[in-house]
Design a protein around this motif. Structure first.
Motif, short mmCIF file in Angstrom:
data_model
loop_
_atom_site.label_atom_id
_atom_site.label_comp_id
_atom_site.label_asym_id
_atom_site.label_seq_id
_atom_site.Cartn_x
_atom_site.Cartn_y
_atom_site.Cartn_z
N ALA A 126 2.36 1.54 -3.49
CA ALA A 126 1.13 2.00 -4.62
C ALA A 126 0.77 3.31 -4.27
CB ALA A 126 0.17 0.90 -4.57
N SER A 127 0.71 3.81 -3.31
CA SER A 127 0.23 5.13 -2.91
C SER A 127 1.07 6.27 -3.20
CB SER A 127 -0.29 5.24 -1.24
OG SER A 127 0.89 4.99 -0.56
N GLU A 136 0.83 -1.42 -0.05
CA GLU A 136 0.20 -0.03 -0.03
C GLU A 136 0.75 1.28 0.02
OE1 GLU A 136 -2.12 3.42 1.15
OE2 GLU A 136 -0.84 2.56 2.54
N VAL A 137 1.96 1.30 0.71
CA VAL A 137 2.93 2.18 0.92
C VAL A 137 3.40 2.69 -0.38
CG1 VAL A 137 5.15 3.18 1.65
CG2 VAL A 137 3.70 2.33 3.15
N ARG A 154 3.35 6.97 -1.03
CA ARG A 154 3.59 7.73 0.31
C ARG A 154 5.07 7.97 0.46
NH1 ARG A 154 1.11 4.43 5.06
NH2 ARG A 154 -0.46 4.27 3.58
#
Length: 215
Positions: A161-162, A158-159, A164
């Motif tokens: 893909a985002s 998620e980190v 961030r």
């Protein structure tokens, strides 16, 4: 009584000397446990920030960047592989190896610092890149390294893909450049002592003990 010591390790996982330097530093700290209690924080530096996805052949890259011949490049790889072996790391660089973009790896390392497994991830990324010859810009490779380091793979994905922590990593890179760091590894102790390059453990230990003695 041991002396607290802050260590900022400015490096790139595309840098083989950073592996050698880290192993030397860790060995030195292990030897110096009677004198210091140190915390290493890994700071971002990109040797090749413009490297495109998929990377570039190492020989081609070194020739373009430094003007090295194929023979010079091969001799340098052997020397680095041998030095890495001396500190217990398998550096499997060959003429077919590639140099990759590492920005996303630095984003993941920024997150790993907060999650408490930054050192484990740093080692896992070095292994993926230099021992296994994997692309550390590939999100699948990065998630695998995160899981190997004891981190949550779903959160790591998620980190990545985002996007961030991109701004935070850029800001840190600029901070260290503004402090005069233009080559890695750069080991900064207590914000004022600099040790440059992939030094052997004896060099690190001597400096660490001297700084500790000075208080």
């Amino acid at each position: 009584m041991t002396t607290p010591m802050k260590i900022d390790f400015v490096s790139d996982i595309a840098c083989p000397w950073c592996v050698i330097g880290l192993r030397g530093l860790e060995d030195a700290l292990d030897r110096s446990r009677d004198a210091v209690e140190a915390e290493i924080v890994f700071r971002p530096f990109e040797l090749n920030p413009a490297m495109p996805a998929g990377g570039q052949n190492i020989g081609e890259h070194i020739a373009q960047k430094y003007g090295s011949t194929q023979a010079q490049s091969a001799a340098n790889r052997k020397m680095i592989n041998d030095r890495a072996a001396e500190v217990g790391f398998t550096m499997a660089m060959t003429s077919d190896s590639r140099i990759y973009n590492t920005f996303d790896a630095h984003r993941l390392l920024h997150w790993a610092e907060q999650a408490g497994h930054q050192a484990e991830l740093k080692h896992a990324l070095f292994t993926a890149n230099f021992t296994e010859g994997k692309d550390p810009g590939d999100h699948t490779v990065l998630v695998e390294a995160a899981e190997r380091a004891g981190l949550d793979g779903a959160v790591a994905a998620e980190v990545l893909a985002s996007g961030r922590y991109a701004a935070e990593v850029r800001a840190e890179e600029e901070l260290w450049r503004s402090r005069g760091i233009n080559a890695v590894p750069a080991v900064v102790i207590n914000d004022k002592h600099l040790i440059s390059g992939g030094q052997p453990a004896d060099v690190f230990e001597t400096v660490i003990r001297r700084i500790a003695a000075e208080g």
